[in-house]
Design an enzyme around this catalytic site. Structure first.
Site, PDB file in Angstrom:
ATOM      1  N   ARG A  29       0.827  -1.211   0.000  1.00 51.50           N
ATOM      2  CA  ARG A  29       0.000   0.000   0.000  1.00 51.50           C
ATOM      3  C   ARG A  29       0.863   1.264   0.000  1.00 51.50           C
ATOM      4  O   ARG A  29       2.029   1.235   0.377  1.00 51.50           O
ATOM      5  CB  ARG A  29      -0.906   0.055   1.237  1.00 51.50           C
ATOM      6  CG  ARG A  29      -0.171   0.156   2.598  1.00 51.50           C
ATOM      7  CD  ARG A  29      -0.025   1.570   3.122  1.00 51.50           C
ATOM      8  NE  ARG A  29       0.820   1.671   4.297  1.00 51.50           N
ATOM      9  CZ  ARG A  29       2.131   1.878   4.255  1.00 51.50           C
ATOM     10  NH1 ARG A  29       2.755   1.975   3.098  1.00 51.50           N
ATOM     11  NH2 ARG A  29       2.854   1.984   5.366  1.00 51.50           N
ATOM     12  N   ASP A 176      -2.133  -0.757   7.502  1.00 47.63           N
ATOM     13  CA  ASP A 176      -1.527  -1.507   6.397  1.00 47.63           C
ATOM     14  C   ASP A 176      -2.262  -2.823   6.129  1.00 47.63           C
ATOM     15  O   ASP A 176      -2.521  -3.198   4.990  1.00 47.63           O
ATOM     16  CB  ASP A 176      -0.051  -1.802   6.700  1.00 47.63           C
ATOM     17  CG  ASP A 176       0.720  -0.544   7.073  1.00 47.63           C
ATOM     18  OD1 ASP A 176       0.210   0.569   6.824  1.00 47.63           O
ATOM     19  OD2 ASP A 176       1.830  -0.680   7.626  1.00 47.63           O
TER      20      ASP A 176
HETATM   21  C1  GLA Z   1       3.369   2.130   9.587  1.00 38.53           C
HETATM   22  C2  GLA Z   1       2.393   1.344  10.465  1.00 38.53           C
HETATM   23  C3  GLA Z   1       0.969   1.854  10.291  1.00 38.53           C
HETATM   24  C4  GLA Z   1       0.903   3.364  10.485  1.00 38.53           C
HETATM   25  C5  GLA Z   1       1.984   4.064   9.656  1.00 38.53           C
HETATM   26  C6  GLA Z   1       2.063   5.537   9.941  1.00 38.53           C
HETATM   27  O1  GLA Z   1       3.080   1.907   8.243  1.00 38.53           O
HETATM   28  O2  GLA Z   1       2.429  -0.021  10.112  1.00 38.53           O
HETATM   29  O3  GLA Z   1       0.115   1.200  11.191  1.00 38.53           O
HETATM   30  O4  GLA Z   1       1.001   3.700  11.834  1.00 38.53           O
HETATM   31  O5  GLA Z   1       3.271   3.507   9.888  1.00 38.53           O
HETATM   32  O6  GLA Z   1       0.910   6.165   9.503  1.00 38.53           O
END
Ligand code: GLA
Length: 387
Positions: A29, A176
């Site tokens: 993503r 994510d």
């Molecule tokens: C990482 C974490 C997510 C989120 C982002 C910041 O990707 O896995 O859960 O906290 O950082 O937005």
């Protein structure tokens, strides 16, 4: 290496000596906006990208799960479904083990399987290769056990998040795993991380494209900086007597800072979160009304807040955003994901995407003397069964 299903199938056969009976995919993503808000109960707006993990599988008659990754084929992993599943070596398999343990804990009657993974999400590059691996594991185990579709997306995402927290030691939020499991093609996913509610926002204009530029600066979210930010936010919320910073606002954090309730660092972190929650909703409205310029302005504002108040950017990300900001055809740009490295994204005019990608790569090389791979992506579908 070839990445078509025929080649993947033949590699499965080489590894396991029999043909796979099914295959699933789960994407990585990028987050368009709404950074470091998920664990604060705020909003996020990610898209699933055209980079994914594929898992081919074959059910077994026994209670063993054998797992092999094309990325490190010599480090095989094995799980006995009737024994306690603990993290260990190889490290990559901990994400998978955590998901298998979580599904069992959820009461899913999994059966044994041989599973072969391959992916084209850059590993540790801030594009959620780990979430893609987790969700692919869940989908493969469910399909192999004849139960595909039996675990709802939000539950699968939660199981995968828990796997990452407890088996990989990364204290991530839900974003994510949620987008990898539940993204919709041609849409960005607005998620309210306080109650888990989702709204799919059309994001499929042919004249728009997202460029992803990889600084190749690696920093995992188990490295400390991420956990420290989380703690600072939780501490600010505790002191202000709100359950999360989602329930704070500009006035309340100013007041709490002014009277010494929260310290300078907590104030800066809180100011980012409160601002970012607003920006995400505004960006969503801008997207819905086709106002890409406004969307782009909010992306820049998000980046500067992450750089100055949240302090999770780095020189390389800042430079990519700076180059984007002076390049024709760019609506907006920002770092995406946890930060400290990883990728920057730019929302750009599709017609100019190639020349913008080139400007980013060349500008980056000019300053750092290193390559910065750039690719274009659209919003693709969340995890699903292949073929
Ligand atoms: C990482 C974490 C997510 C989120 C982002 C910041 O990707 O896995 O859960 O906290 O950082 O937005």
């Amino acid at each position: 290496m070839n990445w078509d299903m025929k080649s993947l199938r033949s590699r499965f056969e080489t590894v396991f000596g029999a043909s796979p009976t099914g295959a699933v995919r789960a994407p990585g993503r990028v987050n368009l906006i709404g950074e470091h808000t998920d664990y604060n109960g705020g909003f996020v707006l990610p898209i699933a990208i055209e980079r994914e993990v594929r898992a081919l599988f074959r059910a077994r008659d026994d209670r063993t799960v054998n797992m092999v990754s094309g990325q490190s084929p010599n480090e095989r992993a094995k799980v006995d479904l009737d024994l306690t599943i603990s993290p260990g070596l190889p490290k990559w398999a901990n994400y998978c083990k955590g998901v298998i343990a979580g599904l069992i804990e959820e009461g899913v009657a999994l059966g044994g399987a041989d599973v072969y993974f391959e992916g084209n999400v850059p590993l540790g590059g801030g594009l959620s290769s780990s979430a893609a691996l987790e969700v692919a594991t869940g989908m493969a185990m469910l399909s192999a056990s004849g139960m595909s579709g039996s675990v709802p997306g939000p539950t699968l995402a939660r199981i995968c998040q828990k796997a990452e927290n407890e088996y990989a030691g990364a204290p991530c939020g839900i974003m994510d795993q949620a987008i990898s499991a539940m993204g919709k093609a041609g849409h960005a996913m607005l998620m309210d991380c306080r109650d888990g509610s989702l709204k799919q926002i059309p994001f499929n204009k042919p004249d728009l494209v997202v460029l992803v530029a990889d600084t190749q600066v690696k920093h995992g979210i188990a490295d400390g900086g991420y956990a420290a930010r989380r703690e600072q936010c939780f501490s600010a919320a505790r002191k202000m007597n709100v359950s999360s910073l989602r329930d704070a606002d500009e006035a309340s954090i100013e007041l709490s800072h002014g009277n010494g309730l929260i310290d300078d660092v907590e104030f800066m972190r809180a100011r980012h979160v409160v601002g970012e929650v607003h920006r995400t909703l505004e960006a969503c409205a801008a997207l819905q009304s086709g106002d890409y310029r406004q969307f782009g302005r909010l992306m820049y504002a998000s980046h500067y807040s992450l750089r100055d108040d949240y302090q999770v950017s780095c020189e390389e990300l800042d430079e990519l955003v700076r180059i984007a900001s002076v390049t024709k055809g760019v609506y907006g740009a920002r770092m995406t994901g946890g930060g400290f490295g990883g990728c920057a994204i730019a929302l750009v005019d599709a017609e100019l995407a190639d020349s913008i990608a080139q400007a980013l790569a060349e500008g980056f090389f000019g300053k750092f003397g290193r390559r910065c791979p750039v690719f274009a992506t659209h919003a693709t579908a969340g995890a699903g069964v292949l073929e």
